[in-house]
Design an enzyme around this catalytic site. Structure first.
Site, PDB file in Angstrom:
ATOM      1  CE1 TYR A  69      -4.296  -1.180  -0.374  1.00 57.94           C
ATOM      2  CE2 TYR A  69      -3.313  -3.027   0.777  1.00 57.94           C
ATOM      3  CZ  TYR A  69      -4.332  -2.504   0.010  1.00 57.94           C
ATOM      4  OH  TYR A  69      -5.382  -3.295  -0.397  1.00 57.94           O
ATOM      5  NE  ARG A  72      -2.671  -0.445  -4.972  1.00 61.83           N
ATOM      6  CZ  ARG A  72      -3.841  -0.885  -4.526  1.00 61.83           C
ATOM      7  NH1 ARG A  72      -3.884  -1.793  -3.580  1.00 61.83           N
ATOM      8  NH2 ARG A  72      -4.970  -0.416  -5.016  1.00 61.83           N
ATOM      9  CG  ASN A 105     -10.620   2.498  -9.974  1.00 65.12           C
ATOM     10  OD1 ASN A 105     -10.728   1.286 -10.026  1.00 65.12           O
ATOM     11  ND2 ASN A 105     -10.593   3.259 -11.050  1.00 65.12           N
ATOM     12  CG  HIS A 133     -13.836  -2.093  -3.849  1.00 61.41           C
ATOM     13  ND1 HIS A 133     -13.461  -2.666  -5.048  1.00 61.41           N
ATOM     14  CD2 HIS A 133     -15.020  -2.684  -3.499  1.00 61.41           C
ATOM     15  CE1 HIS A 133     -14.366  -3.572  -5.407  1.00 61.41           C
ATOM     16  NE2 HIS A 133     -15.318  -3.599  -4.490  1.00 61.41           N
ATOM     17  CB  CYS A 144     -11.225   1.704  18.067  1.00 62.65           C
ATOM     18  SG  CYS A 144     -10.315   3.050  17.289  1.00 62.65           S
ATOM     19  CB  THR A 221     -14.607  -3.014 -14.072  1.00 59.39           C
ATOM     20  OG1 THR A 221     -14.624  -4.110 -13.140  1.00 59.39           O
ATOM     21  CG2 THR A 221     -15.979  -2.877 -14.700  1.00 59.39           C
ATOM     22  CB  SER A 222     -11.901  -7.834 -14.965  1.00 62.18           C
ATOM     23  OG  SER A 222     -11.905  -7.734 -13.552  1.00 62.18           O
ATOM     24  CD  GLU A 248      -7.969  -7.605 -23.488  1.00 60.39           C
ATOM     25  OE1 GLU A 248      -8.472  -8.637 -24.001  1.00 60.39           O
ATOM     26  OE2 GLU A 248      -6.878  -7.131 -23.820  1.00 60.39           O
ATOM     27  CB  ALA A 264     -11.263   4.623 -20.239  1.00 61.30           C
TER      28      ALA A 264
HETATM   29  C1  BJW Z   1      -8.983  -0.809 -19.623  1.00 62.53           C
HETATM   30  C2  BJW Z   1      -7.841  -0.127 -19.942  1.00 62.53           C
HETATM   31  C3  BJW Z   1      -8.031   1.142 -20.464  1.00 62.53           C
HETATM   32  C4  BJW Z   1      -7.201  -1.978 -19.163  1.00 62.53           C
HETATM   33  N1  BJW Z   1      -9.260   1.620 -20.623  1.00 62.53           N
HETATM   34  N2  BJW Z   1     -10.199  -0.318 -19.793  1.00 62.53           N
HETATM   35  C5  BJW Z   1     -20.762 -13.380  -6.057  1.00 62.53           C
HETATM   36  C6  BJW Z   1     -20.207 -14.357  -6.874  1.00 62.53           C
HETATM   37  C7  BJW Z   1     -18.901 -14.814  -6.648  1.00 62.53           C
HETATM   38  C8  BJW Z   1     -18.127 -14.305  -5.605  1.00 62.53           C
HETATM   39  C9  BJW Z   1     -18.680 -13.339  -4.812  1.00 62.53           C
HETATM   40  C10 BJW Z   1     -19.970 -12.899  -5.034  1.00 62.53           C
HETATM   41  N3  BJW Z   1     -20.235 -11.941  -4.103  1.00 62.53           N
HETATM   42  C11 BJW Z   1     -19.151 -11.776  -3.326  1.00 62.53           C
HETATM   43  C12 BJW Z   1     -18.178 -12.624  -3.709  1.00 62.53           C
HETATM   44  C13 BJW Z   1     -16.822 -12.784  -3.109  1.00 62.53           C
HETATM   45  C14 BJW Z   1     -15.859 -11.710  -3.578  1.00 62.53           C
HETATM   46  C15 BJW Z   1     -15.731 -11.796  -5.086  1.00 62.53           C
HETATM   47  O1  BJW Z   1     -16.281 -11.002  -5.828  1.00 62.53           O
HETATM   48  N4  BJW Z   1     -14.958 -12.732  -5.580  1.00 62.53           N
HETATM   49  C16 BJW Z   1     -14.790 -12.929  -7.020  1.00 62.53           C
HETATM   50  C17 BJW Z   1     -13.387 -12.482  -7.429  1.00 62.53           C
HETATM   51  C18 BJW Z   1     -15.024 -14.351  -7.354  1.00 62.53           C
HETATM   52  N5  BJW Z   1     -16.269 -10.381  -3.150  1.00 62.53           N
HETATM   53  C19 BJW Z   1     -15.987  -9.914  -1.945  1.00 62.53           C
HETATM   54  O2  BJW Z   1     -15.338 -10.565  -1.138  1.00 62.53           O
HETATM   55  C20 BJW Z   1     -16.505  -8.535  -1.568  1.00 62.53           C
HETATM   56  N6  BJW Z   1     -17.108  -8.580  -0.303  1.00 62.53           N
HETATM   57  C21 BJW Z   1     -18.267  -9.215  -0.083  1.00 62.53           C
HETATM   58  O3  BJW Z   1     -18.926  -9.692  -0.975  1.00 62.53           O
HETATM   59  O4  BJW Z   1     -18.629  -9.242   1.225  1.00 62.53           O
HETATM   60  C22 BJW Z   1     -19.791  -9.967   1.600  1.00 62.53           C
HETATM   61  C23 BJW Z   1     -19.938  -9.802   3.088  1.00 62.53           C
HETATM   62  C24 BJW Z   1     -21.154  -9.379   3.575  1.00 62.53           C
HETATM   63  C25 BJW Z   1     -21.310  -9.216   4.975  1.00 62.53           C
HETATM   64  C26 BJW Z   1     -20.247  -9.480   5.824  1.00 62.53           C
HETATM   65  C27 BJW Z   1     -19.032  -9.875   5.302  1.00 62.53           C
HETATM   66  C28 BJW Z   1     -18.869 -10.046   3.926  1.00 62.53           C
HETATM   67  C29 BJW Z   1     -15.364  -7.539  -1.415  1.00 62.53           C
HETATM   68  C30 BJW Z   1     -14.601  -7.298  -2.679  1.00 62.53           C
HETATM   69  C31 BJW Z   1     -13.440  -6.349  -2.399  1.00 62.53           C
HETATM   70  C32 BJW Z   1     -12.510  -6.192  -3.586  1.00 62.53           C
HETATM   71  N7  BJW Z   1     -11.344  -5.496  -3.150  1.00 62.53           N
HETATM   72  C33 BJW Z   1     -10.330  -5.134  -4.135  1.00 62.53           C
HETATM   73  C34 BJW Z   1      -9.158  -4.455  -3.372  1.00 62.53           C
HETATM   74  C35 BJW Z   1      -9.570  -3.050  -2.948  1.00 62.53           C
HETATM   75  C36 BJW Z   1      -8.467  -2.368  -2.212  1.00 62.53           C
HETATM   76  C37 BJW Z   1      -7.262  -2.121  -3.070  1.00 62.53           C
HETATM   77  O5  BJW Z   1      -7.342  -1.539  -4.143  1.00 62.53           O
HETATM   78  O6  BJW Z   1      -6.200  -2.529  -2.632  1.00 62.53           O
HETATM   79  O7  BJW Z   1     -10.894  -4.256  -5.096  1.00 62.53           O
HETATM   80  S1  BJW Z   1      -9.764  -6.507  -5.131  1.00 62.53           S
HETATM   81  C38 BJW Z   1      -9.624  -5.591  -6.616  1.00 62.53           C
HETATM   82  O8  BJW Z   1     -10.596  -6.041  -7.604  1.00 62.53           O
HETATM   83  C39 BJW Z   1     -10.029  -4.167  -6.251  1.00 62.53           C
HETATM   84  C40 BJW Z   1     -10.798  -3.746  -7.457  1.00 62.53           C
HETATM   85  O9  BJW Z   1     -11.610  -2.637  -7.154  1.00 62.53           O
HETATM   86  C41 BJW Z   1     -11.545  -4.981  -7.835  1.00 62.53           C
HETATM   87  C42 BJW Z   1     -12.019  -5.018  -9.251  1.00 62.53           C
HETATM   88  O10 BJW Z   1     -10.982  -4.981 -10.158  1.00 62.53           O
HETATM   89  P1  BJW Z   1     -11.150  -4.166 -11.506  1.00 62.53           P
HETATM   90  O11 BJW Z   1     -11.285  -2.738 -11.219  1.00 62.53           O
HETATM   91  O12 BJW Z   1     -12.190  -4.772 -12.349  1.00 62.53           O
HETATM   92  O13 BJW Z   1      -9.677  -4.346 -12.154  1.00 62.53           O
HETATM   93  P2  BJW Z   1      -9.106  -5.521 -13.076  1.00 62.53           P
HETATM   94  O14 BJW Z   1      -7.639  -5.392 -13.053  1.00 62.53           O
HETATM   95  O15 BJW Z   1      -9.691  -6.820 -12.737  1.00 62.53           O
HETATM   96  O16 BJW Z   1      -9.667  -5.169 -14.541  1.00 62.53           O
HETATM   97  C43 BJW Z   1      -9.204  -4.052 -15.275  1.00 62.53           C
HETATM   98  C44 BJW Z   1     -10.026  -3.960 -16.542  1.00 62.53           C
HETATM   99  O17 BJW Z   1      -9.648  -2.780 -17.212  1.00 62.53           O
HETATM  100  C45 BJW Z   1      -9.790  -5.123 -17.520  1.00 62.53           C
HETATM  101  O18 BJW Z   1     -11.041  -5.592 -18.005  1.00 62.53           O
HETATM  102  C46 BJW Z   1      -9.005  -4.481 -18.653  1.00 62.53           C
HETATM  103  O19 BJW Z   1      -9.289  -5.065 -19.944  1.00 62.53           O
HETATM  104  C47 BJW Z   1      -9.497  -3.061 -18.592  1.00 62.53           C
HETATM  105  N8  BJW Z   1      -8.556  -2.068 -19.089  1.00 62.53           N
HETATM  106  N9  BJW Z   1      -6.732  -0.954 -19.628  1.00 62.53           N
HETATM  107  C48 BJW Z   1     -10.329   0.821 -20.275  1.00 62.53           C
HETATM  108  N10 BJW Z   1      -6.945   1.861 -20.809  1.00 62.53           N
HETATM  109 ZN    ZN Z   2      -8.132   2.497  17.437  1.00 59.15          ZN
END
Ligand code: BJW
Ligand code: ZN
Length: 272
Positions: A69, A72, A105, A133, A144, A221-222, A248, A264
């Site tokens: 972090y 980043r 993001n 996120h 806390c 987003t993927s 993609e 984008a």
């Molecule tokens: C371009 C480009 C250009 C390139 N122009 N485009 C339902 C089904 C299955 C699983 C689940 C579900 N519901 C929940 C889950 C579990 C899980 C999940 O989704 N897992 C899947 C992976 C299978 N989700 C969770 O755990 C979430 N929490 C939850 O559901 O809690 C339930 C709960 C309830 C009550 C109590 C307790 C729990 C939380 C998800 C948190 C994700 N966190 C992260 C890290 C954030 C912090 C950090 O940044 O460090 O978030 S992981 C990471 O992935 C980050 C992103 O925001 C997120 C998405 O990624 P993103 O943005 O799509 O990026 P990429 O790299 O994947 O894609 C980039 C895209 O850009 C690509 O398509 C390229 O082609 C494109 N691109 N250049 C336009 N120039």
């Molecule tokens: Zn504290």
């Protein structure tokens, strides 16, 4: 359909829409120099982001997670909003209350674009995003729950954070782990990791915007991380359409009315 015909279709949909939900992911910041999670270059010191963005990783090795972090934070501090962020901010500011930007993001670039476009004379609020996120520039106490702006001690970046991609960078001397001023608990970045719940108020607002949108504009987003990836389905369920901007294909592509294939920062200024 030619690329120009697809852009024209997208322009018409966006022009005629009473309400628009914009859902962005890491791809929108790619041209600002922020690496995406899952694409080439998404690795950091041979760790996959999915292995670091978890509470288990933090419990096991908080130094490692903090190093990532810090790196980043340093990287994002040297980045600026690109033409895609700016076009979205302009679009939202010109249509107050009709455009909701929802981002996965944590880089703060939508907010910076909103403030830049609004300038000093206008309220940036209509273009400020709902951050699903969390935010890279805040810390939260793991005991806390208090939050605070990220301080220089963890935000300015160590040697690992300056220059290069971070992949294989030399290890800098470990900085001390930051502690909460109130309870001495371990601070962590105020972001949402896998398995953690999103802020219900933020998620509810995002769903409300998705359900009332005529167009869900999905950018860079993927579309595999839920619940964010489920928002466009809420628009579809209420009769709206999806416009996707991505070089993609994604799981959403088959359900998109229009897919604009490309970066984008190039495409958004042409269609908004
Ligand atoms: C371009 C480009 C250009 C390139 N122009 N485009 C339902 C089904 C299955 C699983 C689940 C579900 N519901 C929940 C889950 C579990 C899980 C999940 O989704 N897992 C899947 C992976 C299978 N989700 C969770 O755990 C979430 N929490 C939850 O559901 O809690 C339930 C709960 C309830 C009550 C109590 C307790 C729990 C939380 C998800 C948190 C994700 N966190 C992260 C890290 C954030 C912090 C950090 O940044 O460090 O978030 S992981 C990471 O992935 C980050 C992103 O925001 C997120 C998405 O990624 P993103 O943005 O799509 O990026 P990429 O790299 O994947 O894609 C980039 C895209 O850009 C690509 O398509 C390229 O082609 C494109 N691109 N250049 C336009 N120039
Ligand atoms: Zn504290």
């Amino acid at each position: 359909m030619t690329a120009e015909a697809r852009r024209e279709r997208a322009r018409a949909l966006l022009r005629d829409a009473e309400r628009v939900l914009v859902l962005t992911g890491a791809g929108i910041s790619a041209e600002s120099g922020v690496p995406t999670f899952r694409g080439a270059g998404g690795l950091w010191r041979a760790h996959r982001p999915e292995e670091l963005a978890t509470p288990e990783a933090f419990a096991r090795d908080p130094e490692l997670v903090w190093d990532w972090y810090r790196w980043r934070r340093g990287l994002v501090a040297r980045c600026a909003p690109n033409a895609g962020h700016l076009a979205l901010a302009r679009h939202a500011l010109e249509r107050p209350g009709r455009v909701t930007i929802v981002t996965q993001n944590v880089d703060g670039l939508h907010g910076r674009a909103a403030r830049e476009v609004a300038g000093s004379g206008r309220d940036a609020a209509p273009a400020l995003p709902l951050e699903l996120h969390g935010a890279l520039d805040r810390d939260r106490c793991s005991r806390c729950g208090r939050t605070r702006p990220a301080h220089g001690d963890v935000g300015s970046g160590t040697a690992t954070a300056v220059g290069g991609t971070g992949v294989g960078d030399e290890q800098a001397p470990a900085a001390p782990l930051p502690r909460c001023a109130s309870c001495d608990g371990l601070l962590r970045p105020d972001v949402v990791w896998f398995g953690e719940a999103l802020d219900p108020a933020v998620l509810d607002a995002a769903y409300a915007a998705a359900r009332t949108a005529d167009v869900c504009l999905v950018v860079g987003t993927s579309a595999i991380v839920h619940p964010a990836a489920s928002l466009p389905a809420a628009t579809l369920a209420e009769g709206g359409v999806i416009v996707e901007v991505n070089p993609e294909r994604t799981p959403l592509t088959p359900r998109a009315e229009v897919r604009l294939d490309g970066p984008a920062a190039g495409i958004l200024p042409l269609v908004l």
